[in-house]
Design an enzyme around this catalytic site. Structure first.
Site, PDB file in Angstrom:
ATOM      1  N   GLU A   1     -33.453 -36.364 -19.402  1.00 15.62           N
ATOM      2  CA  GLU A   1     -34.273 -37.358 -20.087  1.00 15.62           C
ATOM      3  C   GLU A   1     -33.874 -37.406 -21.554  1.00 15.62           C
ATOM      4  O   GLU A   1     -33.654 -36.378 -22.187  1.00 15.62           O
ATOM      5  CB  GLU A   1     -35.750 -36.973 -19.971  1.00 15.62           C
TER       6      GLU A   1
ATOM      7  N   ARG B   1     -35.043 -41.809 -18.501  1.00 14.80           N
ATOM      8  CA  ARG B   1     -34.311 -41.019 -17.511  1.00 14.80           C
ATOM      9  C   ARG B   1     -32.832 -41.351 -17.633  1.00 14.80           C
ATOM     10  O   ARG B   1     -32.445 -42.520 -17.649  1.00 14.80           O
ATOM     11  CB  ARG B   1     -34.821 -41.364 -16.108  1.00 14.80           C
TER      12      ARG B   1
ATOM     13  N   LYS C   1     -43.416 -33.822 -17.970  1.00 16.70           N
ATOM     14  CA  LYS C   1     -42.922 -35.188 -17.747  1.00 16.70           C
ATOM     15  C   LYS C   1     -42.908 -35.913 -19.087  1.00 16.70           C
ATOM     16  O   LYS C   1     -43.952 -36.221 -19.641  1.00 16.70           O
ATOM     17  CB  LYS C   1     -43.793 -35.947 -16.744  1.00 16.70           C
TER      18      LYS C   1
END
Length: 910
Positions: free
Chosen positions: A659, A616, A611
């Site tokens: 991302e 995003r 992550k």
């Protein structure tokens, strides 16, 4: 004849010869405080006040040990440094006092009224006036229209309303400030023999002064479980409190001099208003001047300019000391008198006939839906309206507007670029309101729509409005013209001309729509259900079509035609992203995705991805065009030209999910660094490629070469993604397949060592569900260290929180003991906790500027956050990402909060 005393106004009333401030709202060396309301109280080195005011301030605010107080008995002479001081009852609230000052060297006199009234109050001493050469008086109600009825008549009307509410099975709620008005109401209820429950803040103040009030009704602290059959007495902020909302049979009444204004019910959002005031009305203001016989009059608070002009016309020398700093603006015209002056109510007779496709009809339905408490009721209202609409274009526009959208999101049209400043300027030009007058209305409402309604009411009352019939297509044309207009002047002119032809109600909803403040319930979910009910379609199918097509308006058209199955993703139309649900531990993730009940994972393997601490981004490539969208569907291609250029080299037409992350000198940067790109228009001001490189990391493929992949399992979408050659500047995310909770924990620690936030765990059999936070994707971040901080400022909220202080600025302590601001938070507390803090911060306000109060730093909060970075946004040099309130630490005192050094250590800059 003795020379007059010198009076100046420097953000407050100041007597330079006596070196004495009168009711300053900020700390000074020496001040007189007329009464214990929070807007008149501050912490001074030396304070003169009445003995009872001092007792109330002790109970309400506490007293600094290094302050000197001179509690003066009423009417007794106190000589001090060449001056003679005497206090006389002001009649405003219990303990309120006027100051009569005499200069001993020549006998020159001055009377400062503070807030006052001449008529006998129910809970305070009768006012006493003395002659003086100079008079400083408040003029809150300084227009002829403010002629209050006799107190006994107002009390009878209030008691009659209370009894009728009780007889009908309702619970009457009377609203008045905790100190002063609340005690006046209690005294009015004293002869009625009705049981009363009071808010905690009212109970505390009443306990201090109860021995002075005479006969009171039976009253006790509010208890939700036993409220029926009682009269409830709450401060105004309690009108929309959680407790009142739970008692669904409550009827509310505001007691205020502003009840004389038409539209007062709308302003206060109550069922009834009664003109019970603790200020002097217009006849009393005139009587004051006649009785005091001053040679010069200075006016503060309220209608100072209007009343000064009135006095000069009567032969007095009268001047305003300020430009209505604390004015609650009347919307009536100064030249009109009597109760008819003011905001005219908008009746049905004043509205043109409403047709289904008119914008006025849309506004009417939205207002009805906003007033309806039941969600099913809201849906039914909206469904009936949508069903009656004609052409497809009208239906699409109405549905978009109900969802707060001005344009078709799928069309890629730019924003309106008509913000608050232009709306305010248009309303001011139309109404003639000054900046001060407009600001007073805006602050009192904390709501763009209500402000517009009240301002446009002034225009209507002045006869300046024209009748304009505007349908939905004309509304769409207006928005397009506003978007295309270049610069604030033509935009303001266009908006002003439009608002001039609309009723206050319709105009207010136009402003609500333009500012995104419809406040009629959950916008998207509500309108999706309404579309489904209107055209007898499954709500889930409508929701799916809206997500796939990117436009709820187009989905409504398909629903009416029974063609929802035609909805599909379209390139250059952003989709809502699929979201991951949080889990606390690796074991929870393993149990959720690979436990016995999961069953969907082949071979019980879990897919893990890092992550990233980036942005995003959804990337669309169609033909020669590339667009990048944020998770909230905003285009950001211009901010990341290097990503756009790289994506142009992809041979396939695709919609990718991924991302954007940034690097400098082979070191991964954080969201704080990347965030500087967003909103920048000047490309020369972006990161230099030689310093910072931006990379787009892809983790999903949603559409390829005319085919939607949303329904395919993640594993198959991954195979298709791996078949696409990604150019330099783009990369495919690494996937780790694990078979135990221990492996997940080890992978999490490795991700944190790589300076990533944590992990995303995915079910390889899962479809891509736009806009949903299901259990097929899970995120493991683990809580960061929290900080114990102290609140230094509290700000009025907006929308449903416009009546409370819900936004808190907080600080840590530096090595010298000084407080340094490190962030601001508004989430994490319950409504009840916010209401409790509102009462506390209102009572402990040190200074106020607009919607923001500087408060006594005595409330400790525990703040959670995602990360902490160096930043020049605050004087601590640090800033928190996504701060949220974890707890109110009543067990800690401000001396125990965390230090700046500790916060710097967490940030890695210590």
């Amino acid at each position: 004849m003795s020379p007059l005393l010198t009076v100046t106004h420097r953000k407050g009333i100041y007597l330079p010869e006596a070196d004495l401030w009168l009711d300053p709202h900020f700390g000074v060396e020496r001040a007189f405080i007329s009464h214990a309301h929070s807007d008149h109280v501050a912490r001074h080195r030396t304070t003169f006040c009445s003995a009872l005011t001092l007792e109330l301030m002790k109970a309400r605010y506490g007293v600094k040990e290094d302050s000197t107080f001179h509690p003066l008995p009423m009417r007794q002479i106190f000589e001090w440094e060449g001056w003679q001081m005497r206090l006389f009852p002001a009649g405003h609230i219990v303990g309120s006092a006027m100051l009569h000052l005499t200069r001993l060297s020549d006998g020159a006199t001055l009377l400062y009224t503070g807030d006052y009234k001449l008529r006998q109050g129910l809970s305070s001493e009768r006012c006493e006036l003395l002659p003086a050469d100079t008079l400083i008086m408040e003029t809150t109600f300084g227009l002829p229209q403010f002629h209050f009825p006799p107190t006994a008549e107002t009390v009878r009307g209030m008691l009659r309303w209370v009894q009728e509410t009780l007889d009908e099975g309702g619970i009457p709620v009377l609203l008045g400030y905790s100190l002063g008005k609340a005690q006046e109401i209690l005294c009015a209820l004293g002869e009625a023999g009705l049981p009363v429950m009071v808010h905690k803040s009212i109970l505390e103040m009443t306990e201090v002064v109860a021995p002075l009030l005479g006969r009171l009704p039976s009253y006790r602290l509010f208890d939700l479980a036993e409220a029926r059959g009682h009269v409830l007495l709450f401060p105004p902020s309690g009108a929309r409190s959680l407790a009142i909302r739970k008692l669904k049979v409550c009827r509310t009444a505001m007691l205020s001099g502003w009840a004389m204004q038409s539209g007062a019910k709308y302003r206060y959002q109550v069922d009834e208003v009664f003109p019970l005031s603790d200020h002097a009305d217009y006849p009393e203001l005139l009587e004051t001047v006649v009785t005091v016989k001053p040679r010069r009059v200075y006016l503060v608070h309220g209608y100072t300019q209007e009343f000064a002009a009135d006095l000069r016309a009567r032969g007095y020398e009268a001047w305003t000391l300020e430009r209505a700093d604390q004015m609650e603006m009347s919307l009536g015209l100064a030249q009109k008198t009597g109760p008819e002056a003011g905001l005219a109510e908008v009746s049905s007779e004043m509205q043109p006939p409403l047709v289904a496709d008119s914008f006025a009809r849309w506004a009417q339905v939205c207002a009805q839906a906003a007033a309806e408490s039941s969600r099913l009721g809201k849906v039914a209202l909206l469904a009936d309206y949508l069903r009656a609409l004609g052409p497809e274009e009208d239906l699409a526009l109405a549905v978009r507007y109900c969802a707060g959208l001005l344009f078709d999101p799928a069309a890629g049209e730019g924003p309106l670029n008509t913000g608050w400043a232009i709306i305010r300027r248009a309303l001011q030009e139309l109404s003639g309101l000054s900046d001060t007058e407009y600001r007073a209305i805006s602050r009192s409402q904390a709501d763009a729509g209500r402000t517009a309604y009240l301002v446009l009411g002034r225009v209507l009352a002045a006869g300046m409005a024209e009748s304009l019939a505007m349908d939905l297509i004309q509304t769409d044309a207006l928005f397009r013209r506003l978007r295309e207009a270049r610069g604030p002047v033509p935009k303001t002119k266009l908006l002003r001309e439009t608002l001039a032809g609309l009723s206050p109600h319709t105009g207010s909803w136009l402003v609500r729509l333009m500012t995104g403040e419809l406040r009629m319930g959950s916008k998207e979910g509500l309108i999706e259900e309404a579309v489904a009910e209107a055209f007898h379609q499954p709500a889930e199918a409508v929701r799916e079509a809206a997500m796939l097509g990117g436009d709820i308006g187009h989905a409504a058209v398909l629903a009416r035609a029974g063609r929802l199955q035609e909805a599909a993703p379209r390139p250059l139309v952003p989709l809502k992203v699929m979201l991951a649900s949080p889990e606390e531990t690796a074991a929870d993730i393993w149990q959720r995705l690979a436990g016995e009940e999961a069953g969907s994972l082949s071979g019980h393997a879990v897919w893990l991805e890092d992550k990233y601490d980036g942005i995003r981004a959804q990337l669309h490539r169609m033909g020669d065009r590339v667009e990048i969208y944020t998770r909230d569907l905003k285009p950001i291609s211009a901010q990341f030209p290097e990503v756009t250029r790289a994506a142009g080299e992809i041979r396939a037409e695709v919609i990718l999910d991924g991302e954007i992350i940034a690097y400098a000198e082979d070191k991964k940067l954080s969201f704080f660094d990347l965030q500087k790109r967003l909103g920048r228009r000047d490309q020369a001001d972006l990161f230099l490629p030689s310093d910072i490189s931006v990379r787009y990391v892809v983790f999903d493929l949603l559409w390829q070469d005319g085919r939607s992949l949303l329904e395919l399992p993640l594993a198959q979408r991954r195979v298709a993604l791996e078949g696409i050659a990604l150019p330099a500047g783009m990369a495919l995310i690494d996937v780790l397949r694990v078979t135990s909770a221990e492996e997940i924990e080890a992978a999490f620690l490795a991700a944190r060592r790589r300076n990533n936030e944590g992990l995303i765990a995915k079910d390889p059999a899962s479809a891509y569900t736009p806009g949903r936070r299901g259990k097929a994707w899970l995120k493991l971040k683990k809580a960061f260290a929290t900080l114990d901080v102290v609140v230094v400022k509290a700000e009025q909220g907006s929308g449903k929180r416009s009546h409370v202080l819900s936004d808190y600025t907080f600080a840590v302590r530096d090595e010298h003991g000084a407080l340094r601001v490190i962030g601001k938070a508004y989430s994490g507390l319950t409504d009840a906790e916010i209401e409790t803090l509102t009462e506390h911060f209102t009572a402990t306000t040190l200074a106020q500027k607009g919607r923001v109060r500087t408060v006594v730093p005595d409330t400790v909060l525990e703040i959670a956050f995602d990360s902490i970075q160096a930043s020049d946004r605050h004087d601590s040099g640090l800033s928190l990402r996504f701060p949220r309130i974890k707890a109110i630490r009543t067990d800690k005192v401000p001396e125990e909060i965390d230090t700046l050094a500790y916060a710097r250590k967490l940030a890695g800059v210590g």
